[in-house]
Design a protein around this motif. Structure first.
Motif, PDB file in Angstrom:
ATOM      1  N   ALA A   1      45.181  40.050  57.486  1.00  0.00           N
ATOM      2  CA  ALA A   1      44.821  39.017  56.937  1.00  0.00           C
ATOM      3  C   ALA A   1      45.745  37.303  57.387  1.00  0.00           C
ATOM      4  CB  ALA A   1      45.553  38.837  55.872  1.00  0.00           C
ATOM      5  N   ALA A   2      46.346  37.560  57.698  1.00  0.00           N
ATOM      6  CA  ALA A   2      47.745  36.470  58.624  1.00  0.00           C
ATOM      7  C   ALA A   2      46.903  35.383  59.805  1.00  0.00           C
ATOM      8  CB  ALA A   2      48.707  37.568  59.734  1.00  0.00           C
ATOM      9  N   VAL A   3      45.738  37.214  60.323  1.00  0.00           N
ATOM     10  CA  VAL A   3      45.168  35.609  61.395  1.00  0.00           C
ATOM     11  C   VAL A   3      44.332  34.344  60.570  1.00  0.00           C
ATOM     12  CG1 VAL A   3      43.810  36.132  63.381  1.00  0.00           C
ATOM     13  CG2 VAL A   3      45.698  37.663  63.294  1.00  0.00           C
ATOM     14  N   THR A   4      43.920  35.838  60.014  1.00  0.00           N
ATOM     15  CA  THR A   4      42.797  34.628  59.668  1.00  0.00           C
ATOM     16  C   THR A   4      43.477  32.819  58.162  1.00  0.00           C
ATOM     17  OG1 THR A   4      42.696  35.746  56.950  1.00  0.00           O
ATOM     18  CG2 THR A   4      41.630  36.380  58.038  1.00  0.00           C
ATOM     19  N   LEU A   5      44.725  32.996  58.584  1.00  0.00           N
ATOM     20  CA  LEU A   5      45.274  32.109  57.560  1.00  0.00           C
ATOM     21  C   LEU A   5      45.773  30.887  59.034  1.00  0.00           C
ATOM     22  CD1 LEU A   5      47.680  33.957  55.032  1.00  0.00           C
ATOM     23  CD2 LEU A   5      46.189  32.200  55.076  1.00  0.00           C
ATOM     24  N   LEU A   6      46.662  31.990  59.819  1.00  0.00           N
ATOM     25  CA  LEU A   6      46.551  30.721  61.252  1.00  0.00           C
ATOM     26  C   LEU A   6      45.166  29.851  61.850  1.00  0.00           C
ATOM     27  CD1 LEU A   6      48.967  33.695  62.745  1.00  0.00           C
ATOM     28  CD2 LEU A   6      49.501  31.787  61.997  1.00  0.00           C
TER      29      LEU A   6
ATOM     30  N   VAL B   1      39.697  31.527  52.108  1.00  0.00           N
ATOM     31  CA  VAL B   1      40.806  32.667  51.000  1.00  0.00           C
ATOM     32  C   VAL B   1      39.560  33.927  51.167  1.00  0.00           C
ATOM     33  CG1 VAL B   1      40.570  32.841  48.563  1.00  0.00           C
ATOM     34  CG2 VAL B   1      41.591  31.089  49.850  1.00  0.00           C
ATOM     35  N   ALA B   2      38.314  33.454  51.061  1.00  0.00           N
ATOM     36  CA  ALA B   2      37.283  34.794  50.668  1.00  0.00           C
ATOM     37  C   ALA B   2      37.583  36.130  51.523  1.00  0.00           C
ATOM     38  CB  ALA B   2      36.287  34.800  51.118  1.00  0.00           C
ATOM     39  N   VAL B   3      37.665  35.560  52.962  1.00  0.00           N
ATOM     40  CA  VAL B   3      37.975  36.345  53.540  1.00  0.00           C
ATOM     41  C   VAL B   3      39.558  37.332  53.705  1.00  0.00           C
ATOM     42  CG1 VAL B   3      38.501  37.271  55.792  1.00  0.00           C
ATOM     43  CG2 VAL B   3      36.402  35.402  55.713  1.00  0.00           C
ATOM     44  N   ASN B   4      40.002  36.612  53.627  1.00  0.00           N
ATOM     45  CA  ASN B   4      42.438  36.060  53.884  1.00  0.00           C
ATOM     46  C   ASN B   4      42.204  37.761  52.602  1.00  0.00           C
ATOM     47  OD1 ASN B   4      44.493  35.465  52.229  1.00  0.00           O
ATOM     48  ND2 ASN B   4      44.881  35.997  54.404  1.00  0.00           N
ATOM     49  N   TYR B   5      41.600  36.790  51.748  1.00  0.00           N
ATOM     50  CA  TYR B   5      42.351  38.023  50.415  1.00  0.00           C
ATOM     51  C   TYR B   5      41.820  39.534  50.836  1.00  0.00           C
ATOM     52  CZ  TYR B   5      44.706  36.638  46.354  1.00  0.00           C
ATOM     53  OH  TYR B   5      46.056  36.318  45.490  1.00  0.00           O
ATOM     54  N   LEU B   6      39.959  39.076  51.292  1.00  0.00           N
ATOM     55  CA  LEU B   6      39.383  40.956  51.184  1.00  0.00           C
ATOM     56  C   LEU B   6      40.752  42.068  52.407  1.00  0.00           C
ATOM     57  CD1 LEU B   6      36.516  42.227  50.547  1.00  0.00           C
ATOM     58  CD2 LEU B   6      35.675  41.578  52.594  1.00  0.00           C
TER      59      LEU B   6
ATOM     60  N   VAL C   1      51.420  29.243  58.057  1.00  0.00           N
ATOM     61  CA  VAL C   1      52.424  29.504  58.689  1.00  0.00           C
ATOM     62  C   VAL C   1      53.485  30.388  57.691  1.00  0.00           C
ATOM     63  CG1 VAL C   1      55.106  29.485  59.330  1.00  0.00           C
ATOM     64  CG2 VAL C   1      53.469  27.749  60.090  1.00  0.00           C
ATOM     65  N   THR C   2      54.002  29.594  56.412  1.00  0.00           N
ATOM     66  CA  THR C   2      54.309  30.372  55.367  1.00  0.00           C
ATOM     67  C   THR C   2      53.765  31.997  54.620  1.00  0.00           C
ATOM     68  OG1 THR C   2      53.691  28.895  53.495  1.00  0.00           O
ATOM     69  CG2 THR C   2      55.918  28.712  54.441  1.00  0.00           C
ATOM     70  N   MET C   3      51.870  31.299  53.911  1.00  0.00           N
ATOM     71  CA  MET C   3      51.061  32.627  54.176  1.00  0.00           C
ATOM     72  C   MET C   3      51.168  33.619  54.779  1.00  0.00           C
ATOM     73  SD  MET C   3      48.985  29.956  52.215  1.00  0.00           S
ATOM     74  CE  MET C   3      47.757  30.962  51.515  1.00  0.00           C
ATOM     75  N   ALA C   4      51.414  33.067  56.769  1.00  0.00           N
ATOM     76  CA  ALA C   4      50.515  34.471  57.559  1.00  0.00           C
ATOM     77  C   ALA C   4      51.757  35.084  57.688  1.00  0.00           C
ATOM     78  CB  ALA C   4      50.724  33.351  58.786  1.00  0.00           C
TER      79      ALA C   4
END
Length: 417
Positions: free
Chosen positions: A187-192, A23-28, A85-88
């Motif tokens: 940000a998409a990559v961090t979620l995948l 969450v930290a990396v994605n949100y940043l 998938v959905t968040m990315a």
């Protein structure tokens, strides 16, 4: 600290430390993309529309409205796919929407591109709250993650204007748009990579959901309190970037001081959010309800508003109010999510959507009032009365709300029911 989410077949979960990191990396990344563009978006739209300010206004309105509400039509389909998938996909939509601004200046495509960008942000925002709520059962643990999101958002907000100023030069938006799109794709990559592939939002629909049941859910005392306090807090928070910004520009001559006062809260929040989170978690562990802490956050917002109307010199009053506003936001913003996480009469996705609607409606109305009513009051010599009236109304209203809630909680119940 983690809660097992049951699905057909495997039942993957995310541990607390892994969830914090992702969450930290994605949100940043995603907030860095958003706040690098927001400081110049209105100017960019105006220039793209060949000086037509209405295009900027319509585009900004559509974008902000979509951020808050556009996930509602697709909520029923979100549990069918994994979070990753959905968040990315939401982040990719935002990257594509913002990226399209580099290739068109026509009003309709521009507004559609901003709606797509807002839609991606909306889906991501709804699901990240569900992800946290479904994987962490302890409210202090959830509060830590929401505080991390708050710190990442404000770090991006503090850096964004400098990035925008450096990359948006002479009306050429391509360097800035490229950076924004890359940030959203990262940000998409961090979620995948970081979210387990089999982890999905819960499919459970609460008995209260459905047409008449949804209305009953809204009348539930805990749900009604969360909505009322969130809307009230968002309304007062909306004054900061409307009435307060106007006040600073009208009453303070120094551009440097204006920049410090308007850009100060993100820096303060990044530095002090962890301390406020520790204090809030102590109260949560002591049994204090999230709605009570949320109410204290709204009271703090109201106190900052009142300080602007008590006759302090403009710079001193604005500086003290800014500091109080920053503290209020550090308490209020994470606690909104905690309060809505508690709701059991609607599904987690419905609860997250309800949170988004409450925040969007409150902040939009607050910005409208702050931009129109304050300016009229100020030019008629009644600016102090605006601050005093609004701040007092917020404080008194929330105190009465707390008193009523306490009376309702302690009143003896009719055992015949």
């Amino acid at each position: 600290m983690t809660e097992v989410i049951e699905h057909k077949g495997a039942a993957p979960t995310m541990g607390e430390s892994a969830l914090r990191r992702v969450v930290a990396v994605n949100y940043l990344f995603c907030q860095f993309g958003k706040f690098s563009l927001m400081p110049v978006l209105a100017v960019m739209l105006t220039q793209g529309g060949r000086g037509n300010a209405s295009i900027a206004g319509l585009g900004m309105f559509a974008f902000l409205l979509c951020i808050g509400l556009s996930s509602l039509p697709v909520s029923r389909w979100l549990p069918r796919l994994p979070y990753s998938v959905t968040m990315a996909a939401g982040m990719v939509c935002s990257a594509a929407g913002f990226g399209a601004l580099a290739y068109t200046t026509r009003p309709v495509p521009v507004v559609l591109a901003l709606c797509l960008a807002g839609f991606g942000n909306s889906v991501h925002g709804v699901l990240v709250r569900v992800l946290v709520a479904e994987n962490l059962t302890a409210e202090p643990a959830r509060n830590i993650v929401y505080a991390i999101m708050q710190m990442a958002t404000n770090a991006a907000a503090a850096l964004g204007p400098f990035i925008a100023g450096a990359l948006y030069v002479s009306g050429d938006n391509r360097p800035l748009i490229a950076l924004v799109s890359v940030a959203y794709l990262a940000a998409a990559v961090t979620l995948l990579v970081g979210v387990p592939r089999g982890l999905r939002p819960p499919k459970t629909v609460r008995p209260a959901e459905g047409s008449p049941g949804r209305l009953r859910a809204l009348r539930d005392p805990e749900c009604a309190r969360a909505i009322a306090l969130t809307v009230a807090g968002a309304f007062v928070y909306g004054q900061f970037y409307s009435a307060f910004a106007l006040y600073v520009s009208l009453a303070i001559d120094s551009p440097m001081l204006r920049a410090v006062l308007l850009g100060g809260p993100p820096v303060v929040i990044v530095l002090l959010q962890s301390g406020v989170t520790v204090l809030a978690n102590r109260r949560l562990r002591a049994g204090v309800a999230p709605n009570t802490l949320l109410a204290f956050g709204v009271i703090a917002f109201g106190s900052g508003i009142v300080l602007l109307g008590v006759g302090l010199p403009a710079v001193a009053g604005a500086a003290v109010a800014m500091a109080v506003f920053a503290f209020a936001e550090m308490l209020y913003a994470p606690m909104v999510s905690i309060a809505f996480n508690r709701l059991t009469n609607v599904s987690p996705i419905a609860s997250s959507n309800l949170q988004g609607v409450s925040l969007t409606s409150g902040e939009a109305l607050g910005s409208l009032v702050g931009g129109a009513v304050f300016l009229t009051s100020y030019h008629h010599g009644a600016g102090d009365w605006y601050w005093l009236g609004l701040g007092t109304a917020a404080i008194v209203g929330v105190c009465l709300h707390l008193a009523k809630a306490r009376t309702t909680t302690t009143a003896p119940r009719n055992e015949g029911h």
